[in-house]
Design an enzyme around this catalytic site. Structure first.
Site, PDB file in Angstrom:
ATOM      1  N   ASP A  60       0.827  -1.205   0.000  1.00 37.25           N
ATOM      2  CA  ASP A  60       0.000   0.000   0.000  1.00 37.25           C
ATOM      3  C   ASP A  60       0.865   1.261   0.000  1.00 37.25           C
ATOM      4  O   ASP A  60       0.569   2.242  -0.672  1.00 37.25           O
ATOM      5  CB  ASP A  60      -0.901   0.042   1.250  1.00 37.25           C
ATOM      6  CG  ASP A  60      -1.971  -1.031   1.197  1.00 37.25           C
ATOM      7  OD1 ASP A  60      -2.048  -1.716   0.156  1.00 37.25           O
ATOM      8  OD2 ASP A  60      -2.710  -1.176   2.194  1.00 37.25           O
ATOM      9  N   ASP A  64       0.838   4.431  -2.498  1.00 36.07           N
ATOM     10  CA  ASP A  64       0.650   5.805  -2.006  1.00 36.07           C
ATOM     11  C   ASP A  64       1.769   6.726  -2.491  1.00 36.07           C
ATOM     12  O   ASP A  64       1.536   7.878  -2.847  1.00 36.07           O
ATOM     13  CB  ASP A  64       0.609   5.830  -0.472  1.00 36.07           C
ATOM     14  CG  ASP A  64      -0.638   5.132   0.053  1.00 36.07           C
ATOM     15  OD1 ASP A  64      -1.560   4.915  -0.757  1.00 36.07           O
ATOM     16  OD2 ASP A  64      -0.669   4.796   1.247  1.00 36.07           O
ATOM     17  N   SER A 109     -34.637  -5.921 -21.123  1.00 38.71           N
ATOM     18  CA  SER A 109     -34.801  -6.696 -19.898  1.00 38.71           C
ATOM     19  C   SER A 109     -34.880  -8.168 -20.295  1.00 38.71           C
ATOM     20  O   SER A 109     -34.619  -8.508 -21.450  1.00 38.71           O
ATOM     21  CB  SER A 109     -36.003  -6.198 -19.113  1.00 38.71           C
ATOM     22  OG  SER A 109     -37.154  -6.756 -19.627  1.00 38.71           O
ATOM     23  N   LEU A 110     -35.198  -9.031 -19.371  1.00 42.72           N
ATOM     24  CA  LEU A 110     -35.153 -10.464 -19.657  1.00 42.72           C
ATOM     25  C   LEU A 110     -36.477 -11.129 -19.316  1.00 42.72           C
ATOM     26  O   LEU A 110     -37.143 -10.741 -18.358  1.00 42.72           O
ATOM     27  CB  LEU A 110     -34.066 -11.124 -18.794  1.00 42.72           C
ATOM     28  CG  LEU A 110     -32.618 -10.780 -19.133  1.00 42.72           C
ATOM     29  CD1 LEU A 110     -31.692 -11.242 -18.011  1.00 42.72           C
ATOM     30  CD2 LEU A 110     -32.210 -11.446 -20.440  1.00 42.72           C
ATOM     31  N   LYS A 143     -26.863 -14.291 -12.117  1.00 42.59           N
ATOM     32  CA  LYS A 143     -27.638 -13.060 -12.249  1.00 42.59           C
ATOM     33  C   LYS A 143     -27.375 -12.231 -10.993  1.00 42.59           C
ATOM     34  O   LYS A 143     -27.869 -12.542  -9.904  1.00 42.59           O
ATOM     35  CB  LYS A 143     -29.127 -13.389 -12.406  1.00 42.59           C
ATOM     36  CG  LYS A 143     -29.967 -12.169 -12.735  1.00 42.59           C
ATOM     37  CD  LYS A 143     -31.366 -12.583 -13.161  1.00 42.59           C
ATOM     38  CE  LYS A 143     -32.180 -11.413 -13.647  1.00 42.59           C
ATOM     39  NZ  LYS A 143     -32.355 -10.349 -12.700  1.00 42.59           N
ATOM     40  N   ARG A 164     -29.808   2.161 -16.351  1.00 42.07           N
ATOM     41  CA  ARG A 164     -30.669   1.603 -17.389  1.00 42.07           C
ATOM     42  C   ARG A 164     -31.907   2.475 -17.606  1.00 42.07           C
ATOM     43  O   ARG A 164     -32.352   2.651 -18.730  1.00 42.07           O
ATOM     44  CB  ARG A 164     -31.091   0.184 -16.973  1.00 42.07           C
ATOM     45  CG  ARG A 164     -32.056  -0.457 -17.911  1.00 42.07           C
ATOM     46  CD  ARG A 164     -32.286  -1.913 -17.586  1.00 42.07           C
ATOM     47  NE  ARG A 164     -33.202  -2.469 -18.555  1.00 42.07           N
ATOM     48  CZ  ARG A 164     -34.526  -2.414 -18.451  1.00 42.07           C
ATOM     49  NH1 ARG A 164     -35.065  -1.864 -17.398  1.00 42.07           N
ATOM     50  NH2 ARG A 164     -35.285  -2.920 -19.395  1.00 42.07           N
ATOM     51  N   GLU A 206     -23.357  -4.967 -14.200  1.00 45.64           N
ATOM     52  CA  GLU A 206     -24.121  -4.726 -12.979  1.00 45.64           C
ATOM     53  C   GLU A 206     -23.221  -4.122 -11.904  1.00 45.64           C
ATOM     54  O   GLU A 206     -22.161  -4.674 -11.600  1.00 45.64           O
ATOM     55  CB  GLU A 206     -24.675  -6.082 -12.517  1.00 45.64           C
ATOM     56  CG  GLU A 206     -25.837  -6.008 -11.607  1.00 45.64           C
ATOM     57  CD  GLU A 206     -27.186  -5.889 -12.332  1.00 45.64           C
ATOM     58  OE1 GLU A 206     -27.205  -5.666 -13.567  1.00 45.64           O
ATOM     59  OE2 GLU A 206     -28.217  -6.009 -11.650  1.00 45.64           O
ATOM     60  N   LYS A 346     -34.992 -17.736 -12.507  1.00 43.00           N
ATOM     61  CA  LYS A 346     -35.092 -17.062 -11.214  1.00 43.00           C
ATOM     62  C   LYS A 346     -35.148 -18.076 -10.074  1.00 43.00           C
ATOM     63  O   LYS A 346     -35.910 -19.042 -10.138  1.00 43.00           O
ATOM     64  CB  LYS A 346     -36.368 -16.194 -11.163  1.00 43.00           C
ATOM     65  CG  LYS A 346     -36.386 -15.067 -12.190  1.00 43.00           C
ATOM     66  CD  LYS A 346     -35.365 -13.982 -11.866  1.00 43.00           C
ATOM     67  CE  LYS A 346     -35.825 -13.039 -10.801  1.00 43.00           C
ATOM     68  NZ  LYS A 346     -36.690 -11.971 -11.267  1.00 43.00           N
TER      69      LYS A 346
HETATM   70  S1  IVH Z   1     -28.106  -9.700 -19.601  1.00 45.09           S
HETATM   71  C1  IVH Z   1     -30.300  -8.607 -23.155  1.00 45.09           C
HETATM   72  N1  IVH Z   1     -26.681 -10.808 -17.688  1.00 45.09           N
HETATM   73  O1  IVH Z   1     -30.848  -8.534 -14.764  1.00 45.09           O
HETATM   74  C2  IVH Z   1     -29.694  -9.040 -21.897  1.00 45.09           C
HETATM   75  N2  IVH Z   1     -28.367  -9.260 -17.055  1.00 45.09           N
HETATM   76  O2  IVH Z   1     -33.691  -8.911 -15.177  1.00 45.09           O
HETATM   77  C3  IVH Z   1     -29.905  -8.097 -20.792  1.00 45.09           C
HETATM   78  N3  IVH Z   1     -28.493  -8.856 -14.644  1.00 45.09           N
HETATM   79  O3  IVH Z   1     -31.384  -5.505 -16.429  1.00 45.09           O
HETATM   80  C4  IVH Z   1     -29.247  -8.369 -19.542  1.00 45.09           C
HETATM   81  N4  IVH Z   1     -26.852 -10.177 -14.057  1.00 45.09           N
HETATM   82  O4  IVH Z   1     -29.543  -5.588 -14.621  1.00 45.09           O
HETATM   83  C5  IVH Z   1     -27.679  -9.951 -17.975  1.00 45.09           C
HETATM   84  N5  IVH Z   1     -25.314 -11.842 -16.109  1.00 45.09           N
HETATM   85  C6  IVH Z   1     -26.303 -10.983 -16.396  1.00 45.09           C
HETATM   86  C7  IVH Z   1     -26.984 -10.266 -15.402  1.00 45.09           C
HETATM   87  C8  IVH Z   1     -28.018  -9.416 -15.782  1.00 45.09           C
HETATM   88  C9  IVH Z   1     -27.755  -9.319 -13.627  1.00 45.09           C
HETATM   89  C10 IVH Z   1     -29.627  -7.894 -14.500  1.00 45.09           C
HETATM   90  C11 IVH Z   1     -29.575  -6.729 -15.438  1.00 45.09           C
HETATM   91  C12 IVH Z   1     -30.859  -6.764 -16.212  1.00 45.09           C
HETATM   92  C13 IVH Z   1     -31.726  -7.580 -15.312  1.00 45.09           C
HETATM   93  C14 IVH Z   1     -32.846  -8.252 -16.061  1.00 45.09           C
END
Ligand code: IVH
Length: 705
Positions: A60, A64, A109-110, A143, A164, A206, A346
């Site tokens: 460290d 510094d 979104s997914l 996720k 987003r 993320e 999920k």
């Molecule tokens: S892919 C088109 N990959 O989940 C693909 N999303 O429920 C879009 N998220 O808005 C996202 N981990 O904030 C992707 N490995 C991952 C993720 C991820 C977390 C979040 C992300 C997205 C949300 C959708």
């Protein structure tokens, strides 16, 4: 050491030599202009080693020294200040409001999958859509439960970070994102990166907070009486939505990338390859990502992570499954705002909101008073929850939890459901502030709260509620293991006046029991046999069963290992107790005090006189330590299943040979012994470069005896 780390060290040595040179302070502007980019590159690469790879390669103090020199040069020659300089992570004045920014390519979104069947159905749809006769490769990623951000780099410089938002338009949070150490201010990060910076690239991912970071943050907030965050996601969101970047800079935020937005670069084909490519530029990519050839493997991955999610230091709420090849993704396209080529598997939810109907208090066996939430029944992960812990008085007041509030309730694994906090926005004004009762709900005696303790206690010796809990605990499987004595009888026997203190158990007879209503003869015989059996238990079980404060199973075993009998332990001085490995000062004091109270002396004497074992069993005695080379003085962590030895035997063998066994992996760990299904501890060992042994290798270290 990887090639780039040794190149970095060489560059660092040269930079330090320059800084330490006698002539450094008198370097000309032209000389400084040539040196500043090198210095920035070296510093940013060290930040990457530290934040992203978790493997710092300099002290460290040296870091510094380098940053101090850079600051000095930037002060002397202000126009040499670069936006990617690490001195510029926190800069600028607080904003008045967030500026809106349009996403050139929307952040989608997914769609969700909640079962293996959903995943299979999605994959079959993809195969049909692609007209594919053969399975196509799929990438599975964790996720991460945080906040999506889009990071734009122009000529390698981070020029914009946006939330987003609604997917089409987000908010400009560049000033805050710059404070996140894991996010590169310039790419590529490595000093010897073979590729140049792309003209333009957007990295998506993320921002999240580690669980350990949240714990530390909440502890800090509590000191200033600020409200804690209910979970890492809220903490990450709250920290990013600060107008003053100086506040964000104090929040332990982190980042994982998961995809590429618009770019001028020729990115490789395939999701998995692209993540590796991003990681080569210096973006943190999640190490658990895997590419699979079949959906069955993906399902196994999802199921494994459903079980293992708590092993991680960050929250995940599922697995994102993506068709790997870019051409396949393009062919599949989108439906409204979600791609057809990706799906979020999920995990069963573990949080829900419901109404807090009331708060009642329970009396534990040590007299501890525990507030408990009475909830409007709610389903969490397939289980109906109508009660949850509220821990203690401070927990309720610091979160300002009121009766009538809508509250967030969490149920994690085997853990007792807990109220996380109120949903303040849902308040109607009808809610009532709760206060701790002043008297024990069971016996009416005044409650006390000792300085430095969070809990209130009923300290009456006569409290019936305490005794019921003690009896239940004494008879429990880990204590005296009394067959036939469960939680119901633990209430009935004291209420019938048959058992007023523990020794009364051993004074029960068949006739008295049989005289009790609803007490069949057979049941009475079973109970009496169970009680008689319990006279013959190891000393450690009795010690644990007596419910001495701070004496859990482990402490009881450690105490029983050191003393030949209860009588010997009763005589022990506090210092002697404290000197025992694994017994801390609080436990030592508690044990010492327990034996100084007449009432307790009568109690264990009575048990002994009624035939309960109070002597150490030979197998309980601490084995003599025979130091073995390779083990003595070394610290081990055991993880996973060790099929031959089992973790318990392995631990005692290591200790018998002078080694130490601890629960978590750190730089001080010498060996991690990893069995089957080893999880995060093994990952951590690999990250820290700690030697990993299999069960067979551990056996080899042990002397053949
Ligand atoms: S892919 C088109 N990959 O989940 C693909 N999303 O429920 C879009 N998220 O808005 C996202 N981990 O904030 C992707 N490995 C991952 C993720 C991820 C977390 C979040 C992300 C997205 C949300 C959708």
């Amino acid at each position: 050491m990887p090639e780039s780390a040794s190149t970095l060290l060489r560059a660092t040595r040269d930079a330090l030599a320059e800084i330490r040179s006698l002539f450094f302070a008198s370097r000309s502007e032209a000389e400084a202009a040539a040196f500043v980019p090198t210095l920035i590159g070296v510093l940013n690469a060290h930040a990457h080693q530290y934040y992203v790879l978790d493997a710092p390669v300099i002290a460290d103090g040296e870091y510094d020294e380098l940053i101090h020199a850079l600051r000095g040069l930037e002060e002397r020659f202000p126009h040499l200040q670069q936006p990617d300089s690490p001195t510029q992570r926190v800069g600028g004045t607080p904003l008045d409001a967030f500026e809106k920014v349009a996403h050139p390519v929307p952040l989608l979104s997914l769609s969700n999958a909640f079962s293996a069947d959903d995943l299979r159905a999605w994959y079959d749809r993809c195969l049909r859509g692609l007209d594919a006769a053969e399975p196509v490769p799929v990438t599975a990623e964790l996720k991460i439960d945080g906040l999506a951000v889009a990071l734009t780099y122009a000529d390698g410089q981070l020029v914009q970070a946006a939330t987003r938002g609604n997917g089409v338009q987000g908010e400009n949070i560049t000033h805050n994102v710059r404070t996140i150490g894991a996010i590169p201010l310039r790419i590529p990060v490595a000093v010897d990166a073979p590729m140049g910076a792309p003209e333009r690239i957007e990295a998506r991912g993320e921002v999240y907070m580690r669980k350990s970071g949240l714990e530390a943050l909440n502890a800090r907030l509590a000191e200033t009486d600020d409200k804690p965050f209910a979970n890492p996601r809220n903490a990450a969101a709250g920290s990013l939505r600060q107008l003053d970047p100086a506040i964000t800079a104090q929040r332990p935020l982190d980042f994982f990338c998961y995809g590429i937005g618009p770019t001028t670069a020729a990115a490789p084909d395939g999701q998995h390859a692209q993540l590796r490519w991003l990681s080569d530029f210096g973006f943190p990519a999640n190490p658990e990502t895997q590419r699979f050839a079949s959906i069955d493997e993906v399902i196994a991955f999802c199921e494994a992570w459903t079980e293992r999610r708590d092993d991680l230091d960050y929250e995940i709420d599922g697995v994102v499954v993506k068709i790997d090849r870019i051409a396949d993704q393009e062919a599949l396209g989108f439906i409204s705002n979600a791609p057809r080529w990706a799906i979020a598997y999920k995990f069963p939810a573990r949080e829900a909101t419901t109404t807090l109907l009331d708060i009642k208090v329970n009396v534990g066996r040590t007299g501890v008073i525990k507030p408990e939430a009475v909830l409007a029944p709610v389903q969490i992960g397939g289980v109906t929850v109508s009660q949850a812990t509220l821990h203690n008085e401070d927990y309720i007041t610091s979160r300002d939890i009121r009766i009538g509030d809508t509250v967030v309730v969490k149920r994690a694994g085997d853990v007792i459901p807990a109220v996380v906090g109120p949903v303040v926005a849902a308040r109607t004004g009808e809610e009532r502030v709760w206060s701790m009762p002043t008297h024990c709900p069971a016996c009416g005696s005044p409650l006390v709260r000792l300085p430095g303790e969070a809990d209130w206690y009923c300290i009456s010796n006569e409290c019936p509620a305490q005794f019921i809990r003690l009896l239940e605990h004494y008879a429990g499987r880990s204590a005296m293991d009394i067959d036939g004595l469960g939680s119901k009888l633990a209430i009935i026997l004291p209420e019938a006046g048959l058992v007023k203190e523990l020794p009364d158990l051993y004074r029960l007879d068949r006739d008295t029991l049989a005289a009790m209503e609803r007490f069949a003869e057979k049941k009475a015989d079973n109970l009496l046999a169970g009680i008689a059996d319990s006279k013959n238990r190891p000393l450690s079980r009795l010690l644990f069963g007596l419910g001495i404060r701070h004496v859990g199973k482990d402490a009881a075993e450690r105490l029983a290992a050191q003393f030949a009998s209860m009588a010997a332990l009763a005589e022990a001085e506090q210092e002697t107790l404290e000197a025992i490995d694994g017994i801390g000062p609080i436990t030592a004091l508690s044990v010492h005090d327990w034996f100084r109270r007449d009432q307790n002396t009568h109690l264990w004497h009575a048990l002994r006189d009624l035939g309960v074992n109070t002597e150490q069993w030979p197998e309980e005695a601490a084995a003599e330590v025979v130091e073995a080379e390779g083990i003595a003085g070394k610290t081990f962590v055991l993880t996973g299943t060790l099929p031959t030895m089992g973790r318990k035997d392995a631990a005692s063998l290591i200790k018998r040979h002078g080694g130490k066994v601890t629960g978590s992996v750190s730089k001080k760990t010498d060996y991690v012994v990893a069995g089957e299904n080893a999880g995060s501890k093994l990952m951590k060992a690999n990250e820290l470069g700690i030697a990993v042994l299999g069960e067979a290798e551990l056996l080899e270290l042990l002397p053949a005896d």
